[in-house]
Design a protein around this motif. Sequence first.
Motif, short mmCIF file in Angstrom:
data_model
loop_
_atom_site.label_atom_id
_atom_site.label_comp_id
_atom_site.label_asym_id
_atom_site.label_seq_id
_atom_site.Cartn_x
_atom_site.Cartn_y
_atom_site.Cartn_z
N GLU A 168 44.62 45.22 25.91
CA GLU A 168 45.61 45.32 26.98
C GLU A 168 46.14 46.75 27.12
OE1 GLU A 168 49.73 43.22 28.52
OE2 GLU A 168 48.90 42.64 26.59
N TYR B 139 43.54 48.77 28.84
CA TYR B 139 43.56 48.42 30.26
C TYR B 139 44.67 49.16 30.98
CZ TYR B 139 44.54 45.62 34.43
OH TYR B 139 44.80 45.22 35.71
N LYS C 82 44.28 51.98 33.86
CA LYS C 82 44.93 51.64 35.13
C LYS C 82 45.85 52.78 35.58
CE LYS C 82 47.79 48.02 37.19
NZ LYS C 82 48.47 46.74 36.93
N GLU D 54 39.86 45.61 36.95
CA GLU D 54 40.36 44.26 36.65
C GLU D 54 39.21 43.31 36.33
OE1 GLU D 54 42.79 43.06 39.93
OE2 GLU D 54 44.42 44.40 39.36
N TYR E 7 37.94 44.14 32.93
CA TYR E 7 38.91 43.69 31.92
C TYR E 7 38.74 42.20 31.63
CZ TYR E 7 43.52 42.83 29.80
OH TYR E 7 44.55 42.45 28.97
N VAL E 8 38.62 41.41 32.68
CA VAL E 8 38.42 39.97 32.52
C VAL E 8 37.11 39.70 31.78
CG1 VAL E 8 37.97 37.82 33.78
CG2 VAL E 8 39.84 39.34 34.50
N HIS F 53 37.46 40.83 28.08
CA HIS F 53 38.37 39.91 27.38
C HIS F 53 37.64 38.63 27.02
CE1 HIS F 53 41.51 36.85 26.93
NE2 HIS F 53 42.28 37.85 26.52
N LEU G 229 44.40 37.08 35.43
CA LEU G 229 45.38 38.15 35.68
C LEU G 229 46.40 37.69 36.69
CD1 LEU G 229 43.14 41.33 35.90
CD2 LEU G 229 44.62 40.66 34.04
N LYS G 230 47.65 38.04 36.45
CA LYS G 230 48.71 37.73 37.40
C LYS G 230 48.91 38.93 38.30
CE LYS G 230 50.94 34.92 33.95
NZ LYS G 230 52.04 34.81 33.02
N ASP G 231 49.06 38.69 39.58
CA ASP G 231 49.26 39.79 40.55
C ASP G 231 50.68 40.26 40.55
OD1 ASP G 231 46.62 39.91 41.31
OD2 ASP G 231 46.89 38.40 42.85
#
Length: 72
Positions: A29, A32, A36, A53, A56-57, A60, A70-72
């Motif tokens: 994280e 990331y 970012k 993103e 990252y997914v 992970h 992921l939450k926006d």
Amino acid sequence: MSASIEFYVNEFKSRIMNYMVSSVPRTLETVYEQIKEELIQQDDGHQELKYLEQAYVFVHKEIVGKQLVLKD
């Protein structure tokens, strides 16, 4: 997987491996967030953020074994 996503997958893996041997290890994280922030500072970083993103997914899931949402 597009070339851009693959680039960020490799970037994650490279940084994670480098941090494993450093005196200050970093979490996925943290890596990331670091990448970012670098992209946000660029003028054309919006599309790259989407690739980041997705990478990252992917990384992970590869490491943890569970899909990350992921939450926006």
